[in-house]
Design a protein around this motif. Sequence first.
Motif, PDB file in Angstrom:
ATOM      1  N   GLY A 128       0.825  -1.189   0.000  1.00  5.45           N
ATOM      2  CA  GLY A 128       0.000   0.000   0.000  1.00  5.45           C
ATOM      3  C   GLY A 128       0.866   1.248   0.000  1.00  5.45           C
ATOM      4  O   GLY A 128       1.912   1.283   0.646  1.00  5.45           O
ATOM      5  N   GLY A 129       0.462   2.264  -0.740  1.00  6.52           N
ATOM      6  CA  GLY A 129       1.221   3.513  -0.800  1.00  6.52           C
ATOM      7  C   GLY A 129       2.317   3.527  -1.842  1.00  6.52           C
ATOM      8  O   GLY A 129       3.079   4.504  -1.929  1.00  6.52           O
ATOM      9  N   PHE A 130       2.430   2.466  -2.658  1.00  5.87           N
ATOM     10  CA  PHE A 130       3.453   2.415  -3.700  1.00  5.87           C
ATOM     11  C   PHE A 130       3.388   3.641  -4.612  1.00  5.87           C
ATOM     12  O   PHE A 130       4.415   4.129  -5.083  1.00  5.87           O
ATOM     13  N   CYS A 131       2.180   4.134  -4.862  1.00  2.00           N
ATOM     14  CA  CYS A 131       2.019   5.241  -5.809  1.00  2.00           C
ATOM     15  C   CYS A 131       2.755   6.490  -5.354  1.00  2.00           C
ATOM     16  O   CYS A 131       3.183   7.299  -6.183  1.00  2.00           O
ATOM     17  N   GLY A 132       2.906   6.652  -4.043  1.00  2.00           N
ATOM     18  CA  GLY A 132       3.568   7.842  -3.534  1.00  2.00           C
ATOM     19  C   GLY A 132       5.025   7.654  -3.181  1.00  2.00           C
ATOM     20  O   GLY A 132       5.768   8.631  -3.067  1.00  2.00           O
ATOM     21  N   THR A 133       5.466   6.403  -3.031  1.00  2.00           N
ATOM     22  CA  THR A 133       6.835   6.162  -2.577  1.00  2.00           C
ATOM     23  C   THR A 133       7.715   5.424  -3.584  1.00  2.00           C
ATOM     24  O   THR A 133       8.931   5.427  -3.457  1.00  2.00           O
ATOM     25  N   HIS A 134       7.098   4.787  -4.575  1.00  2.00           N
ATOM     26  CA  HIS A 134       7.887   4.004  -5.524  1.00  2.00           C
ATOM     27  C   HIS A 134       7.698   4.455  -6.976  1.00  2.00           C
ATOM     28  O   HIS A 134       8.202   3.821  -7.900  1.00  2.00           O
ATOM     29  N   GLY A 135       6.934   5.510  -7.194  1.00  2.00           N
ATOM     30  CA  GLY A 135       6.772   6.028  -8.542  1.00  2.00           C
ATOM     31  C   GLY A 135       5.981   5.136  -9.466  1.00  2.00           C
ATOM     32  O   GLY A 135       6.118   5.222 -10.690  1.00  2.00           O
ATOM     33  N   THR A 136       5.152   4.278  -8.909  1.00  2.00           N
ATOM     34  CA  THR A 136       4.282   3.445  -9.737  1.00  2.00           C
ATOM     35  C   THR A 136       3.043   3.077  -8.943  1.00  2.00           C
ATOM     36  O   THR A 136       3.106   2.883  -7.734  1.00  2.00           O
ATOM     37  N   CYS A 137       1.916   3.010  -9.610  1.00  2.21           N
ATOM     38  CA  CYS A 137       0.642   2.735  -8.949  1.00  2.21           C
ATOM     39  C   CYS A 137       0.319   1.245  -9.015  1.00  2.21           C
ATOM     40  O   CYS A 137       0.523   0.605 -10.054  1.00  2.21           O
ATOM     41  N   GLY A 138      -0.187   0.707  -7.913  1.00  2.00           N
ATOM     42  CA  GLY A 138      -0.531  -0.713  -7.867  1.00  2.00           C
ATOM     43  C   GLY A 138      -1.586  -1.102  -8.876  1.00  2.00           C
ATOM     44  O   GLY A 138      -1.602  -2.240  -9.365  1.00  2.00           O
ATOM     45  N   ALA A 139      -2.487  -0.174  -9.217  1.00  2.00           N
ATOM     46  CA  ALA A 139      -3.503  -0.471 -10.226  1.00  2.00           C
ATOM     47  C   ALA A 139      -2.853  -0.680 -11.593  1.00  2.00           C
ATOM     48  O   ALA A 139      -3.250  -1.568 -12.358  1.00  2.00           O
ATOM     49  N   ALA A 140      -1.852   0.143 -11.902  1.00  2.00           N
ATOM     50  CA  ALA A 140      -1.136  -0.009 -13.174  1.00  2.00           C
ATOM     51  C   ALA A 140      -0.370  -1.323 -13.204  1.00  2.00           C
ATOM     52  O   ALA A 140      -0.400  -2.055 -14.201  1.00  2.00           O
ATOM     53  N   ILE A 141       0.306  -1.636 -12.105  1.00  2.00           N
ATOM     54  CA  ILE A 141       1.016  -2.910 -12.033  1.00  2.00           C
ATOM     55  C   ILE A 141       0.037  -4.061 -12.201  1.00  2.00           C
ATOM     56  O   ILE A 141       0.352  -5.091 -12.802  1.00  2.00           O
ATOM     57  N   GLY A 142      -1.174  -3.882 -11.675  1.00  2.00           N
ATOM     58  CA  GLY A 142      -2.200  -4.916 -11.793  1.00  2.00           C
ATOM     59  C   GLY A 142      -2.526  -5.259 -13.233  1.00  2.00           C
ATOM     60  O   GLY A 142      -2.805  -6.416 -13.563  1.00  2.00           O
TER      61      GLY A 142
END
Length: 240
Positions: A128-142
């Motif tokens: 959770g929170g990847f979108c703000g800390t890793h420069g990629t959104c979990g929905a996109a990775i999905g």
Amino acid sequence: MTDEKTGCLICGGELVYSDTEKEMECSFCGKKFRTNVACENGHFICDECHGREAEAMITAFCLNTDLKDPIKIAITLMRHPSMHMHGPEHHYLVPAVLITAYYNEINEQEKKEKALKKALSRSEHIKGGFCGTHGTCGAAIGTGIFISVITGSTPLSGESWSLSNRMTATALMAIANAGGPRCCKRDTYLAIIGAVKFLEENFKVALPVTEEFCCEFSGLNRECRKKECPFWCGQSDNLK
């Protein structure tokens, strides 16, 4: 678990994000984790506890539905009490609804169970929170998980490796262009719609998808961008 749909699941308080991690104990399971988010009242819930019930619900529904429209599947799932406004459960929801719609459309429903298990296992690695800390959104990775599952892609694959990464990049650009702050509902919609177009262009499979609709969850989102969101149209709670 309480019935809080947004913010802290225990007290409904604001979540406070930091650019540094610290060790905290999950208020539900008692295990300790390194995290950069906790509520203003000191509560912390690990990703596993946050999404456990939702993941089981998503799998059960996807295995039994014959719907072919991934947006309708997603919205139906989002209405369930176990789905919160934001959270890592969306990282599984995206590939799950795409897998379901895809195999229902090509009439290979028997492949759904194995594919959903793979998607769940892979999505659990997206914090959770990847979108703000890793420069990629979990929905996109999905969406990339979806393509990798249906093509059987591995790190040593050729075309399927490329397709999986291109899918993630396509979805991520749509999400990034929408602007922050994050909204798990908006980003899920954008990822799914992008995946439907990508699927038709690269696999010649056209899923029937609802592209114009009103987001019925905007009232739950404290950071909703309202008119700046392509899915916002007042407080309507019905699909157009």
